[in-house]
Design a protein around this motif. Structure first.
Motif, mmCIF file in Angstrom:
data_model
loop_
_atom_site.group_PDB
_atom_site.id
_atom_site.type_symbol
_atom_site.label_atom_id
_atom_site.label_comp_id
_atom_site.label_asym_id
_atom_site.label_seq_id
_atom_site.Cartn_x
_atom_site.Cartn_y
_atom_site.Cartn_z
ATOM 1 N N GLU A 122 0.819 -1.213 0.000
ATOM 2 C CA GLU A 122 0.000 0.000 0.000
ATOM 3 C C GLU A 122 0.854 1.264 0.000
ATOM 4 O O GLU A 122 0.581 2.208 -0.746
ATOM 5 C CB GLU A 122 -0.917 -0.010 1.228
ATOM 6 N N ARG A 123 1.882 1.282 0.806
ATOM 7 C CA ARG A 123 2.732 2.476 0.877
ATOM 8 C C ARG A 123 3.528 2.677 -0.406
ATOM 9 O O ARG A 123 3.800 3.810 -0.797
ATOM 10 C CB ARG A 123 3.668 2.388 2.083
ATOM 11 N N PHE A 124 3.881 1.579 -1.073
ATOM 12 C CA PHE A 124 4.616 1.739 -2.321
ATOM 13 C C PHE A 124 3.724 2.323 -3.408
ATOM 14 O O PHE A 124 4.210 3.067 -4.277
ATOM 15 C CB PHE A 124 5.216 0.414 -2.784
ATOM 16 N N GLU A 125 2.450 2.025 -3.366
ATOM 17 C CA GLU A 125 1.526 2.658 -4.310
ATOM 18 C C GLU A 125 1.523 4.172 -4.108
ATOM 19 O O GLU A 125 1.444 4.942 -5.063
ATOM 20 C CB GLU A 125 0.110 2.087 -4.139
ATOM 21 N N LYS A 126 1.619 4.592 -2.856
ATOM 22 C CA LYS A 126 1.697 6.031 -2.558
ATOM 23 C C LYS A 126 2.999 6.620 -3.101
ATOM 24 O O LYS A 126 3.016 7.727 -3.644
ATOM 25 C CB LYS A 126 1.595 6.268 -1.048
ATOM 26 N N VAL A 127 4.103 5.878 -2.953
ATOM 27 C CA VAL A 127 5.392 6.333 -3.491
ATOM 28 C C VAL A 127 5.277 6.598 -4.985
ATOM 29 O O VAL A 127 5.759 7.614 -5.498
ATOM 30 C CB VAL A 127 6.487 5.284 -3.206
ATOM 31 N N ARG A 128 4.629 5.697 -5.685
ATOM 32 C CA ARG A 128 4.450 5.870 -7.124
ATOM 33 C C ARG A 128 3.529 7.051 -7.428
ATOM 34 O O ARG A 128 3.844 7.897 -8.271
ATOM 35 C CB ARG A 128 3.849 4.598 -7.723
ATOM 36 N N LYS A 129 2.413 7.093 -6.751
ATOM 37 C CA LYS A 129 1.404 8.120 -7.012
ATOM 38 C C LYS A 129 1.953 9.522 -6.779
ATOM 39 O O LYS A 129 1.649 10.461 -7.548
ATOM 40 C CB LYS A 129 0.189 7.879 -6.113
ATOM 41 N N LEU A 130 2.753 9.689 -5.730
ATOM 42 C CA LEU A 130 3.255 11.020 -5.352
ATOM 43 C C LEU A 130 4.649 11.311 -5.930
ATOM 44 O O LEU A 130 5.240 12.331 -5.603
ATOM 45 C CB LEU A 130 3.278 11.151 -3.828
ATOM 46 N N HIS A 131 5.160 10.424 -6.772
ATOM 47 C CA HIS A 131 6.451 10.638 -7.447
ATOM 48 C C HIS A 131 7.568 10.913 -6.433
ATOM 49 O O HIS A 131 8.388 11.822 -6.614
ATOM 50 C CB HIS A 131 6.337 11.811 -8.440
ATOM 51 N N VAL A 132 7.599 10.091 -5.387
ATOM 52 C CA VAL A 132 8.547 10.315 -4.296
ATOM 53 C C VAL A 132 9.996 10.187 -4.770
ATOM 54 O O VAL A 132 10.848 11.016 -4.433
ATOM 55 C CB VAL A 132 8.266 9.350 -3.127
ATOM 56 N N THR A 133 10.303 9.159 -5.547
ATOM 57 C CA THR A 133 11.695 8.978 -5.967
ATOM 58 C C THR A 133 12.169 10.120 -6.854
ATOM 59 O O THR A 133 13.361 10.473 -6.831
ATOM 60 C CB THR A 133 11.886 7.629 -6.687
ATOM 61 N N GLU A 134 11.252 10.710 -7.621
ATOM 62 C CA GLU A 134 11.638 11.852 -8.452
ATOM 63 C C GLU A 134 12.073 13.029 -7.576
ATOM 64 O O GLU A 134 13.063 13.716 -7.886
ATOM 65 C CB GLU A 134 10.486 12.281 -9.359
ATOM 66 N N VAL A 135 11.360 13.245 -6.469
ATOM 67 C CA VAL A 135 11.738 14.322 -5.551
ATOM 68 C C VAL A 135 13.099 14.022 -4.919
ATOM 69 O O VAL A 135 13.954 14.908 -4.792
ATOM 70 C CB VAL A 135 10.670 14.514 -4.456
ATOM 71 N N LEU A 136 13.308 12.760 -4.554
ATOM 72 C CA LEU A 136 14.582 12.395 -3.944
ATOM 73 C C LEU A 136 15.730 12.557 -4.927
ATOM 74 O O LEU A 136 16.838 12.964 -4.545
ATOM 75 C CB LEU A 136 14.518 10.957 -3.423
ATOM 76 N N GLU A 137 15.479 12.272 -6.191
ATOM 77 C CA GLU A 137 16.504 12.498 -7.206
ATOM 78 C C GLU A 137 16.856 13.979 -7.313
ATOM 79 O O GLU A 137 18.030 14.354 -7.480
ATOM 80 C CB GLU A 137 16.041 11.969 -8.562
ATOM 81 N N GLU A 138 15.857 14.852 -7.206
ATOM 82 C CA GLU A 138 16.099 16.296 -7.226
ATOM 83 C C GLU A 138 16.980 16.699 -6.043
ATOM 84 O O GLU A 138 17.921 17.492 -6.188
ATOM 85 C CB GLU A 138 14.778 17.059 -7.175
ATOM 86 N N LEU A 139 16.669 16.151 -4.865
ATOM 87 C CA LEU A 139 17.458 16.464 -3.671
ATOM 88 C C LEU A 139 18.892 15.959 -3.817
ATOM 89 O O LEU A 139 19.835 16.606 -3.357
ATOM 90 C CB LEU A 139 16.797 15.847 -2.438
ATOM 91 N N ARG A 140 19.045 14.827 -4.489
ATOM 92 C CA ARG A 140 20.394 14.317 -4.719
ATOM 93 C C ARG A 140 21.173 15.259 -5.644
ATOM 94 O O ARG A 140 22.343 15.553 -5.397
ATOM 95 C CB ARG A 140 20.334 12.913 -5.325
ATOM 96 N N LYS A 141 20.537 15.742 -6.698
ATOM 97 C CA LYS A 141 21.202 16.677 -7.613
ATOM 98 C C LYS A 141 21.614 17.962 -6.903
ATOM 99 O O LYS A 141 22.611 18.588 -7.263
ATOM 100 C CB LYS A 141 20.277 17.006 -8.786
ATOM 101 N N GLU A 142 20.868 18.322 -5.868
ATOM 102 C CA GLU A 142 21.183 19.509 -5.093
ATOM 103 C C GLU A 142 22.264 19.243 -4.041
ATOM 104 O O GLU A 142 22.653 20.147 -3.291
ATOM 105 C CB GLU A 142 19.918 20.022 -4.397
ATOM 106 N N GLY A 143 22.726 17.987 -3.954
ATOM 107 C CA GLY A 143 23.782 17.639 -3.010
ATOM 108 C C GLY A 143 23.311 17.426 -1.591
ATOM 109 O O GLY A 143 24.124 17.386 -0.664
#
Length: 375
Positions: A122-143
């Motif tokens: 259930e929580r992974f469906e939320k991760v997909r729906k809210l594009h969580v990994t995309e946000v984390l990738e942005e934070l990674r690019k920001e260092g």
């Protein structure tokens, strides 16, 4: 202290990791900061470089405390891990908001290992729906973070789905010699090897259950090596798996820190003979299981509302570890309507059970044993 290089990241954390969710506490429930700081300092001095906390640990106080203690040390001398409380996230914007709050709590410019906390289907469906990994990738690019992973609490099929959905840098699962068939288990471990995803292991001592046994089990370990603690066997069993890069231990006392450091100071994998000792213990513990319920749920739903698999799981765990404390919260927290006494002896469940368990009879045995123990 042994270090295993993660091929996905190049990071090389210490094999022993300090889990920061079980610090000693004062009478008021707050962290005993003086004692806990000494424990962290001892670990750091002996080569522990991986420190794992999370947003909710110690009612939110763990991150702040750990961050303050680690401020004493050069930032490049340790790896810091914390987690996103995905159950609190309802909007994509909250991922960044919570992350920034964690940076402030920790008093750090970046986080090394960032996990999406306690994923299940259930929580992974939320991760997909809210594009969580995309946000984390942005934070990674920001260092602001270095490596992206997740911790997991569900069955193997869900683990397989999550592991194949994203290019994870690492992942964290519960794994120990009694949980080889539970959750991801041995199949999950092999999957991480096949995919080349480094593994961090939590609950290697199963919340302390594999540190203290009845006398007969304790004697098996002590007769083989009286110089080692029973807990060390569980830690070494996990660390003997080559794709395990960090074994997390939630240490609560100075004595636990000292014992774990002794285990890992000059780590040696279990020998074939020692593996046989562990296998013998597992065989003896599993022989205490009262019935062969696999939790398949073919017996459900019960017309009377009894949660048959949950009752049998509690009953079996109680007998395996021969301790009411192991099951106390689950048994006393079970809704009244799901308890064994609600069974009306209709037999509908037994007709569906592929294990041919005498469910009606065993529910009565479970009720008697558990009610007797809690009184």
């Amino acid at each position: 202290m042994e270090k295993r290089v993660m091929k996905t990241t190049g990071a090389a954390p210490s094999l022993l990791g300090f889990g920061c969710m079980r610090f000693p506490t004062l009478e008021n429930g707050k962290i005993d900061e003086a004692t806990a700081e000494q424990m962290l300092d001892t670990a750091m001095a002996q080569g522990v470089t991986y420190y794992d906390t999370a947003y909710p640990y110690h009612d939110g106080a763990s991150e702040t405390f750990v961050g303050r203690v680690l401020d004493k040390y050069p930032r490049e001398s340790y790896y810091l891990a914390t987690k996103l409380p995905i159950w609190q996230v309802e909007r994509t914007e909250q991922v960044r908001e919570i992350f920034e709050e964690q940076l402030r709590r920790l008093h750090k410019d970046y986080i090394d290992f960032y996990l999406i906390h306690a994923l299940d289907k259930e929580r992974f469906e939320k991760v997909r729906k809210l594009h969580v990994t995309e946000v984390l990738e942005e934070l990674r690019k920001e260092g602001k973070l270095r490596y992206i992973g997740f911790s997991f609490h569900d069955k193997y099929a869900v683990f397989d789905e999550i592991l194949n959905d994203y290019n994870w840098d690492f992942c964290q699962i519960q794994y120990n010699y009694m949980d080889t068939e539970e959750g991801p288990g041995d199949r999950g471990y092999r999957l991480t090897e096949e995919k080349g995803i480094p593994l961090v292991v939590m609950e290697p001592v199963r919340g302390g259950l594999l540190a203290g046994f009845s006398g007969d089990i304790h004697e098996i370990f002590q007769s083989r090596d009286a110089e080692r603690s029973v807990a060390s066997w569980a830690l070494r069993w996990v660390a003997s798996h080559p794709n395990v890069h960090v074994v997390l231990s939630g240490m609560s006392t100075k004595e636990q820190v000292a014992d774990n450091l002794k285990t890992f100071a000059d780590f040696k994998p279990l020998s074939e003979e020692e593996q046989a000792v562990v296998a013998h213990v597992v065989q003896k513990l599993r022989a205490r299981v009262q019935n062969n319920c696999t939790g398949c749920r073919y017996c459900m739903p019960c017309p009377a509302g009894v949660n048959i698999p949950a009752n049998f799981k509690i009953w079996n765990d109680y007998n395996i570890y021969q301790s009411y404390q192991v099951v106390k919260n689950r048994w006393e927290g079970m809704p009244e309507g799901e308890r064994p006494q609600n069974c009306v002896k209709c037999g509908a469940c037994e007709a569906k059970c592929p294990q041919h368990i005498k469910i009606r009879e065993d529910l009565e045995k479970a009720r008697e044993a558990l009610e007797h123990s809690c009184n």
